[in-house]
Design a protein around this motif. Structure first.
Motif, PDB file in Angstrom:
ATOM      1  N   ASP A 190       0.839  -1.208   0.000  1.00 48.97           N
ATOM      2  CA  ASP A 190       0.000   0.000   0.000  1.00 48.97           C
ATOM      3  C   ASP A 190       0.870   1.253   0.000  1.00 48.97           C
ATOM      4  OD1 ASP A 190      -2.318  -1.510   0.152  1.00 48.97           O
ATOM      5  OD2 ASP A 190      -2.377  -1.475   2.345  1.00 48.97           O
ATOM      6  N   ASP A 193       2.728   1.649  -3.284  1.00 45.60           N
ATOM      7  CA  ASP A 193       1.761   1.962  -4.324  1.00 45.60           C
ATOM      8  C   ASP A 193       1.659   3.478  -4.517  1.00 45.60           C
ATOM      9  OD1 ASP A 193      -0.243   1.044  -6.112  1.00 45.60           O
ATOM     10  OD2 ASP A 193      -1.741   1.822  -4.725  1.00 45.60           O
ATOM     11  N   ILE A 194       1.698   4.213  -3.412  1.00 44.43           N
ATOM     12  CA  ILE A 194       1.633   5.677  -3.471  1.00 44.43           C
ATOM     13  C   ILE A 194       3.018   6.256  -3.758  1.00 44.43           C
ATOM     14  CG2 ILE A 194       1.248   7.780  -2.127  1.00 44.43           C
ATOM     15  CD1 ILE A 194      -1.359   6.667  -2.458  1.00 44.43           C
ATOM     16  N   LEU A 195       4.013   5.847  -2.999  1.00 44.40           N
ATOM     17  CA  LEU A 195       5.286   6.569  -3.029  1.00 44.40           C
ATOM     18  C   LEU A 195       6.168   6.152  -4.207  1.00 44.40           C
ATOM     19  CD1 LEU A 195       6.098   6.713   0.771  1.00 44.40           C
ATOM     20  CD2 LEU A 195       4.947   8.387  -0.649  1.00 44.40           C
ATOM     21  N   ALA A 196       6.077   4.903  -4.615  1.00 42.29           N
ATOM     22  CA  ALA A 196       6.788   4.432  -5.806  1.00 42.29           C
ATOM     23  C   ALA A 196       8.260   4.827  -5.826  1.00 42.29           C
ATOM     24  CB  ALA A 196       6.081   4.923  -7.066  1.00 42.29           C
TER      25      ALA A 196
ATOM     26  N   ARG B 122       3.053  14.566  -7.157  1.00 40.54           N
ATOM     27  CA  ARG B 122       3.020  14.161  -5.752  1.00 40.54           C
ATOM     28  C   ARG B 122       2.256  15.169  -4.912  1.00 40.54           C
ATOM     29  NH1 ARG B 122       6.239   9.907  -4.682  1.00 40.54           N
ATOM     30  NH2 ARG B 122       7.799   9.319  -6.234  1.00 40.54           N
ATOM     31  N   ASN B 140      -1.120  11.721  -7.222  1.00 37.48           N
ATOM     32  CA  ASN B 140      -1.243  11.194  -5.871  1.00 37.48           C
ATOM     33  C   ASN B 140      -2.194  12.031  -5.004  1.00 37.48           C
ATOM     34  OD1 ASN B 140       0.501   9.149  -6.441  1.00 37.48           O
ATOM     35  ND2 ASN B 140       2.205   9.910  -5.220  1.00 37.48           N
ATOM     36  N   PRO B 141      -2.652  11.458  -3.903  1.00 41.22           N
ATOM     37  CA  PRO B 141      -3.492  12.237  -2.980  1.00 41.22           C
ATOM     38  C   PRO B 141      -2.732  13.484  -2.541  1.00 41.22           C
ATOM     39  CG  PRO B 141      -3.423   9.921  -2.320  1.00 41.22           C
ATOM     40  CD  PRO B 141      -2.431  10.086  -3.431  1.00 41.22           C
ATOM     41  N   ARG B 156      -2.917   6.334 -12.205  1.00 39.01           N
ATOM     42  CA  ARG B 156      -3.934   6.372 -11.158  1.00 39.01           C
ATOM     43  C   ARG B 156      -4.207   7.813 -10.747  1.00 39.01           C
ATOM     44  NH1 ARG B 156      -0.803   1.519  -8.370  1.00 39.01           N
ATOM     45  NH2 ARG B 156       0.813   3.067  -8.686  1.00 39.01           N
ATOM     46  N   ARG B 158      -5.625   9.959  -7.990  1.00 35.87           N
ATOM     47  CA  ARG B 158      -6.086   9.890  -6.603  1.00 35.87           C
ATOM     48  C   ARG B 158      -6.087  11.245  -5.910  1.00 35.87           C
ATOM     49  NH1 ARG B 158      -2.763   4.403  -5.277  1.00 35.87           N
ATOM     50  NH2 ARG B 158      -1.105   5.668  -6.148  1.00 35.87           N
TER      51      ARG B 158
END
Lengths: 265, 223
Positions: A190, A193-196, B122, B140-141, B156, B158
């Protein structure tokens, strides 16, 4: 040339930057590397406490930058690991006492005497962070498996990329495998998945850290604790060794099995 | 207003806005004449931002400043040739501090142009563009995109996205994975359900557009 300068930062406070800096410093020094840890958190110094060197501070980083002390006078040599030094922060000043260019100059003056210079960044994205990142060759981002910490880490990675400090590497700190398994905590996947970005280590949540932090003996000095082991492995990866990066598993000892049985699982 | 003169904590800042060079210079000359005493002894920063100036033009402005008793200390310009010209005159030069403009108003719609971004946006990063925006990477969020036209994310999505930000109700948003924190088209906005289902089924590309004054999200189907 000379030392590799690595800044440890996170954005969010309380995720373990200082603990990480202290433990990596210890683990690298135990591998016969000459290591200097710099506390860049001026006004809120902590690294000296975590490293157990608080009562030996005479001069600090601001004294050096402002010319009241020579670097040699301010550096504190660790009594247990002679290869390990600390340059403490000033407690009575604030972040504006030093500029990014002074920080670069200071670190350049130290490069020839060490193999590694680890800089403990303050939380936030303001001047203190800029000071800490300015001299860095490499950046290590620390996050915990929490949405807010990951969000801040993402922001920091964006800023580090803009500074062109090269790809930042990630440590996921305080992971609780049992909670991940139950789906109550972000997993390694998880977070990535965001930070990559490249993952360089996962440190499990470990009470030994709290004890060792309070005692001023970083956990990486001992052989037993899971977190200390994780930090020693990260140090070996920093040194270029190929150490497999396993996701910590929930404990399967007798007590864990017993408590699961009590919960009817 | 094509010329602005402001006192800041870093000294006087003279900003050249939009408009023909001759008009801008005429306005600047007039403004300097009107505020002659104010300018005496001042070290001024010249902001030209997106405008391109050559050495002769910069020298002209420098001389104009000095006839009013001031001096040109630095130049802020996005164009590197302009910065080089400034340095050749012995004036320090830098790029705008903000990578993206921070407009106080909505971007002008210009659906003839597009902006392609080939990286992940980001948290904290923001893109504002009058035309269409294409991102090859994730959003990203905590990141945001405000576009006058459509927004396409090959990755993606988000973060926060606003398509048709100047009121174009025909604008749409599509992404390989459409999971924004908030999605706005023209004056409408929507957000995903509060409890996203765990163990999601297969992720499919989706398109969001306005139908009957509501934002409707549909899976992308090959025609």
């Amino acid at each position: 040339m000379g030392a590799r300068v690595i800044t440890v930062t996170s954005g969010k406070g309380g995720v373990g930057k200082t603990t990480t800096t202290a433990n990596l410093g210890v683990a690298l020094a135990a591998n016969e590397q000459r290591v200097a840890c710099i506390d860049a958190d001026i006004g809120l110094r902590n690294l000296d406490v975590v490293m157990g060197l608080e009562n030996r501070i005479v001069y600090d980083i601001v004294d050096v930058v402002e010319g009241r002390a020579r670097l040699r006078q301010a550096l504190i040599r660790d009594k247990r690991l002679p290869e390990l030094c600390l340059l403490p922060a000033a407690q009575t000043r604030d972040k504006s006492a030093i500029s990014p260019s002074e920080m670069v100059q200071l670190v350049n003056d130290m490069r020839n005497d060490f193999d590694f210079i680890l800089i403990d960044s303050p939380a936030g994205i303001e001047q203190g962070f800029k000071n800490a990142v300015a001299p860095a060759d490499e950046v290590i981002i620390v996050t915990t498996p929490e949405v807010s910490a990951v969000r801040d880490a993402d922001r920091i990675i964006g800023l580090v990329e803009a500074e062109e400090k090269g790809p930042a590497r990630l440590i996921i700190n305080r992971l609780r495998p049992a909670m991940v398994q139950r789906g109550d905590m972000l997993s390694r996947e998880d977070v990535l998945d965001i930070l990559a970005i490249d993952l360089i280590g996962i440190v499990p949540d470990d009470e030994a850290i709290i004890v060792s932090t309070n005692r001023g003996t970083p956990a990486a000095m001992h052989n037993h604790s899971p977190a200390g082991t994780a930090y020693r492995q990260i140090a070996r990866r920093i040194l270029g060794e190929d150490v497999p990066l396993l996701t910590p598993e929930p404990q399967t000892g007798l007590m864990a099995r017993f408590s699961r049985w009590l919960r009817g699982e | 207003m094509s010329v602005a003169i402001k006192g800041t904590t870093e000294g006087l800042v003279v900003t050249l806005g939009e408009g023909e060079w001759d008009d801008v210079i005429a306005t600047l000359t007039e403004r300097l004449a009107a505020s002659a005493g104010f300018f005496a002894g001042a070290e001024a920063t010249l902001r030209v931002d997106g405008r391109t100036l050559d050495a002769a033009q910069l020298a002209y402005i420098r001389d104009l400043f000095s006839t009013h008793g001031g001096s040109l200390r630095s130049v802020v310009a996005d164009d590197s040739a302009t910065r080089a010209a400034a340095r050749a005159l012995g004036v320090s030069a830098s790029a705008s501090r903000l990578r993206f403009a921070r407009p106080t108003t909505r971007p002008e719609t210009d659906t003839t142009s597009g902006l392609v971004i080939r990286r992940t946006l980001r948290s904290g990063q923001s893109v504002r563009h009058g035309g269409h925006v294409v991102v090859i990477g994730d959003v990203n969020p905590g990141a945001e995109i405000v576009a006058g036209g459509d927004v396409v994310v090959w990755g993606r999505l988000r973060g926060l996205v606003h398509a048709g930000a100047s009121g174009d109700t025909g604008a749409w948003v599509c992404a390989l994975q459409l999971a924004p924190t908030q999605l706005r088209i023209a004056d409408l906005f929507t957000r995903p359900p509060d409890a996203p289902s765990r163990g999601q089924t297969r992720v499919v590309p989706e398109v969001a557009r306005i139908q009957d004054e509501m934002i409707v999200v549909e899976a992308w189907e090959p025609a």
